[in-house]
Design an enzyme around this catalytic site. Sequence first.
Site, PDB file in Angstrom:
ATOM      1  N   LYS A  87       0.899  -1.115   0.112  1.00  0.00           N
ATOM      2  CA  LYS A  87      -0.016   0.164  -0.011  1.00  0.00           C
ATOM      3  C   LYS A  87       0.886   1.113   0.028  1.00  0.00           C
ATOM      4  O   LYS A  87       1.931   1.558   1.016  1.00  0.00           O
ATOM      5  CB  LYS A  87      -1.017   0.179   1.168  1.00  0.00           C
ATOM      6  CG  LYS A  87      -2.109   0.853   1.123  1.00  0.00           C
ATOM      7  CD  LYS A  87      -3.097   0.461   2.455  1.00  0.00           C
ATOM      8  CE  LYS A  87      -4.168   1.455   2.520  1.00  0.00           C
ATOM      9  NZ  LYS A  87      -5.095   1.129   3.543  1.00  0.00           N
TER      10      LYS A  87
HETATM   11  O1  G3P Z   1      -8.706   2.334   4.380  1.00  0.00           O
HETATM   12  C1  G3P Z   1      -8.625   3.737   4.571  1.00  0.00           C
HETATM   13  C2  G3P Z   1      -9.523   3.759   5.901  1.00  0.00           C
HETATM   14  O2  G3P Z   1      -9.009   3.135   6.840  1.00  0.00           O
HETATM   15  C3  G3P Z   1      -9.970   5.118   6.264  1.00  0.00           C
HETATM   16  O3  G3P Z   1     -10.878   4.964   6.965  1.00  0.00           O
HETATM   17  O4  G3P Z   1     -12.651   5.729   8.734  1.00  0.00           O
HETATM   18  O5  G3P Z   1     -10.175   6.332   9.286  1.00  0.00           O
HETATM   19  O6  G3P Z   1     -11.596   7.394   7.053  1.00  0.00           O
HETATM   20  P1  G3P Z   1     -11.349   6.276   7.870  1.00  0.00           P
END
Ligand code: G3P
Length: 218
Positions: A87
């Site tokens: 990633k």
């Molecule tokens: O895969 C990306 C993700 O982990 C971000 O999620 O909820 O932290 O915006 P969030």
Amino acid sequence: MKFFIDTANLDEIREANDLGILDGVTTNPSLMAKEGITGKENILKHYVDICNIVDGDVSAEVISTDFAGMIKEGEALADLHDNIVVKIPMIKDGIKAIKYFTDKGIKTNCTLVFSPGQALLAAKAGATYLSPFVGRLDDISSDGLSLIAEIRDIYDNYMFETQILAASVRHTMHVIDCAKIGADVMTGPLSSITGLLKHPLTDIGLEKFLADYAKGNS
Ligand code: G3P
């Protein structure tokens, strides 16, 4: 549509995997820290633990922001297990690193994507997955789902093979809307997957079926 779970929590990964519908896992440094997984060796071991639970792609994020560092880290990550996807952040050196890994046959996931232009660049570099962050755009009064739709159009125009991995999915409606738009993959918390099970008419109907069966067999 592939379902990935976005967590580093092994119990949640096992629970989703036990449903039989899990296609992979995404993690990031914040999710690792949330589980108390710190230090390079512990983090690498945790990726292997995840790979040993799920038979599918597992995204492991590089921390370096320069090309040489990303290559060194990404190669070490890819060596951990066949299912590791490297990633890489959507930055200039990240695009170069994606191209490098693509040429070597190593899968990549381009993360922190917030615009169609970024999506175009990542596809040109040959990214396996592209992670546009739906929820984080919604957080700032921007429309995360519109971005998914725009990228779908662009990728379809040119038949790019990069898979749109709708990330920062927060709830069931994000999942359903991403499916309507045609995202190839979604990654979200366990609740965004198990929430899809819920309908009160299912519960009421099952209760009645079981009650009627019991009447006939008492
Ligand atoms: O895969 C990306 C993700 O982990 C971000 O999620 O909820 O932290 O915006 P969030």
